[in-house]
Design a protein around this motif. Structure first.
Motif, mmCIF file in Angstrom:
data_model
loop_
_atom_site.group_PDB
_atom_site.id
_atom_site.type_symbol
_atom_site.label_atom_id
_atom_site.label_comp_id
_atom_site.label_asym_id
_atom_site.label_seq_id
_atom_site.Cartn_x
_atom_site.Cartn_y
_atom_site.Cartn_z
ATOM 1 N N ALA A 1 0.853 -1.197 0.000
ATOM 2 C CA ALA A 1 0.000 0.000 0.000
ATOM 3 C C ALA A 1 0.887 1.245 0.000
ATOM 4 O O ALA A 1 1.798 1.381 0.790
ATOM 5 C CB ALA A 1 -0.914 -0.013 1.208
ATOM 6 N N GLY A 2 0.632 2.149 -0.927
ATOM 7 C CA GLY A 2 1.414 3.374 -1.012
ATOM 8 C C GLY A 2 2.794 3.168 -1.597
ATOM 9 O O GLY A 2 3.665 4.013 -1.480
ATOM 10 N N LYS A 3 3.011 2.030 -2.242
ATOM 11 C CA LYS A 3 4.317 1.704 -2.820
ATOM 12 C C LYS A 3 4.170 1.413 -4.307
ATOM 13 O O LYS A 3 3.075 1.201 -4.803
ATOM 14 C CB LYS A 3 4.907 0.467 -2.135
ATOM 15 C CG LYS A 3 5.021 0.557 -0.645
ATOM 16 C CD LYS A 3 6.390 0.947 -0.258
ATOM 17 C CE LYS A 3 6.515 0.888 1.253
ATOM 18 N NZ LYS A 3 7.853 1.204 1.660
ATOM 19 N N GLU A 4 5.281 1.419 -5.002
ATOM 20 C CA GLU A 4 5.304 1.045 -6.407
ATOM 21 C C GLU A 4 6.603 0.327 -6.720
ATOM 22 O O GLU A 4 7.606 0.506 -6.026
ATOM 23 C CB GLU A 4 5.134 2.271 -7.301
ATOM 24 C CG GLU A 4 6.253 3.288 -7.198
ATOM 25 C CD GLU A 4 5.949 4.587 -7.933
ATOM 26 O OE1 GLU A 4 4.888 4.685 -8.568
ATOM 27 O OE2 GLU A 4 6.781 5.500 -7.861
ATOM 28 N N LYS A 5 6.558 -0.507 -7.752
ATOM 29 C CA LYS A 5 7.759 -1.205 -8.195
ATOM 30 C C LYS A 5 8.642 -0.200 -8.925
ATOM 31 O O LYS A 5 8.187 0.494 -9.824
ATOM 32 C CB LYS A 5 7.417 -2.338 -9.156
ATOM 33 C CG LYS A 5 6.764 -3.521 -8.508
ATOM 34 C CD LYS A 5 6.513 -4.604 -9.548
ATOM 35 C CE LYS A 5 5.850 -5.810 -8.938
ATOM 36 N NZ LYS A 5 5.631 -6.866 -9.949
ATOM 37 N N CYS A 6 9.900 -0.151 -8.520
ATOM 38 C CA CYS A 6 10.855 0.752 -9.144
ATOM 39 C C CYS A 6 12.018 -0.090 -9.669
ATOM 40 O O CYS A 6 12.718 -0.746 -8.896
ATOM 41 C CB CYS A 6 11.337 1.788 -8.133
ATOM 42 S SG CYS A 6 12.404 3.050 -8.853
ATOM 43 N N TYR A 7 12.184 -0.086 -10.974
ATOM 44 C CA TYR A 7 13.213 -0.877 -11.635
ATOM 45 C C TYR A 7 14.502 -0.080 -11.763
ATOM 46 O O TYR A 7 14.477 1.122 -11.999
ATOM 47 C CB TYR A 7 12.739 -1.305 -13.029
ATOM 48 C CG TYR A 7 11.631 -2.315 -12.979
ATOM 49 C CD1 TYR A 7 11.902 -3.661 -13.155
ATOM 50 C CD2 TYR A 7 10.315 -1.940 -12.740
ATOM 51 C CE1 TYR A 7 10.888 -4.608 -13.105
ATOM 52 C CE2 TYR A 7 9.300 -2.873 -12.682
ATOM 53 C CZ TYR A 7 9.602 -4.205 -12.865
ATOM 54 O OH TYR A 7 8.595 -5.126 -12.800
ATOM 55 N N GLY A 8 15.622 -0.772 -11.586
ATOM 56 C CA GLY A 8 16.918 -0.150 -11.789
ATOM 57 C C GLY A 8 17.509 0.521 -10.557
ATOM 58 O O GLY A 8 18.517 1.213 -10.674
ATOM 59 N N ASP B 1 20.485 -2.902 -11.857
ATOM 60 C CA ASP B 1 20.080 -3.619 -13.068
ATOM 61 C C ASP B 1 18.669 -3.157 -13.425
ATOM 62 O O ASP B 1 17.761 -3.215 -12.596
ATOM 63 C CB ASP B 1 20.107 -5.118 -12.787
ATOM 64 C CG ASP B 1 19.743 -5.966 -13.987
ATOM 65 O OD1 ASP B 1 18.926 -5.537 -14.827
ATOM 66 O OD2 ASP B 1 20.257 -7.088 -14.069
ATOM 67 N N SER B 2 18.453 -2.719 -14.655
ATOM 68 C CA SER B 2 17.148 -2.178 -15.048
ATOM 69 C C SER B 2 16.053 -3.240 -15.091
ATOM 70 O O SER B 2 14.880 -2.910 -15.206
ATOM 71 C CB SER B 2 17.229 -1.456 -16.393
ATOM 72 O OG SER B 2 17.620 -2.356 -17.414
ATOM 73 N N GLY B 3 16.400 -4.505 -14.976
ATOM 74 C CA GLY B 3 15.410 -5.574 -14.952
ATOM 75 C C GLY B 3 15.017 -5.998 -13.545
ATOM 76 O O GLY B 3 14.113 -6.798 -13.367
ATOM 77 N N GLU B 4 15.699 -5.467 -12.530
ATOM 78 C CA GLU B 4 15.416 -5.798 -11.131
ATOM 79 C C GLU B 4 14.659 -4.645 -10.481
ATOM 80 O O GLU B 4 14.859 -3.494 -10.840
ATOM 81 C CB GLU B 4 16.725 -6.033 -10.367
ATOM 82 C CG GLU B 4 17.611 -7.104 -10.958
ATOM 83 C CD GLU B 4 17.099 -8.510 -10.714
ATOM 84 O OE1 GLU B 4 16.104 -8.705 -10.001
ATOM 85 O OE2 GLU B 4 17.721 -9.447 -11.248
ATOM 86 N N TRP B 5 13.815 -4.983 -9.508
ATOM 87 C CA TRP B 5 13.017 -3.927 -8.877
ATOM 88 C C TRP B 5 12.988 -4.040 -7.361
ATOM 89 O O TRP B 5 13.272 -5.070 -6.791
ATOM 90 C CB TRP B 5 11.601 -3.918 -9.429
ATOM 91 C CG TRP B 5 10.828 -5.189 -9.200
ATOM 92 C CD1 TRP B 5 10.787 -6.274 -10.018
ATOM 93 C CD2 TRP B 5 9.983 -5.494 -8.096
ATOM 94 N NE1 TRP B 5 9.975 -7.236 -9.489
ATOM 95 C CE2 TRP B 5 9.459 -6.780 -8.290
ATOM 96 C CE3 TRP B 5 9.611 -4.806 -6.939
ATOM 97 C CZ2 TRP B 5 8.596 -7.396 -7.397
ATOM 98 C CZ3 TRP B 5 8.751 -5.426 -6.049
ATOM 99 C CH2 TRP B 5 8.250 -6.695 -6.282
ATOM 100 N N LYS B 6 12.614 -2.919 -6.746
ATOM 101 C CA LYS B 6 12.362 -2.814 -5.306
ATOM 102 C C LYS B 6 11.070 -2.031 -5.139
ATOM 103 O O LYS B 6 10.736 -1.197 -5.962
ATOM 104 C CB LYS B 6 13.468 -2.024 -4.600
ATOM 105 C CG LYS B 6 14.747 -2.781 -4.403
ATOM 106 C CD LYS B 6 15.718 -2.007 -3.537
ATOM 107 C CE LYS B 6 15.333 -1.933 -2.104
ATOM 108 N NZ LYS B 6 15.503 -3.114 -1.289
#
Length: 95
Positions: free
Chosen positions: A28-35, A62-67
């Motif tokens: 909640a209140g988050k988004e996947k951020c790549y790179g 790495d632009s294919g990995e996310w947090k």
């Protein structure tokens, strides 16, 4: 069913229902951020499909990995949202 079995069954049911709600509450209140993930600090599978678990990224940023990051902060961190990351990944595969 004796009292101990009933307590154990109830505790298990509560634990499982709590675990099932964690990802949505956590996101909640988050988004996947790549790179933006450092090596070994990604949150889940990558765009390439070479792994499907957290902590398996091999390189920093790495632009294919996310947090997961706070919603609206990905761009500030120099990251990409999913659509942009997919596009970049597809372009890299063509090269």
């Amino acid at each position: 069913m004796n009292n101990k079995q009933h307590v154990a069954t109830t505790a298990l049911a509560v634990a499982l229902s709590t675990i099932a709600t964690l990802p949505s509450a956590h996101a909640a209140g988050k988004e996947k951020c790549y790179g933006v993930a450092l090596a070994g600090q990604n949150d889940c599978g990558n765009l390439a499909g070479t792994h499907s678990c957290a902590g398996q990224s091999k390189t920093d940023n790495d632009s294919g990995e996310w947090k997961l990051v706070a919603k609206g902060t990905c761009k500030e961190m120099g990251g990409l949202l999913k659509a942009e990351a997919k596009k970049r990944y597809a372009e890299q595969q063509k090269s």
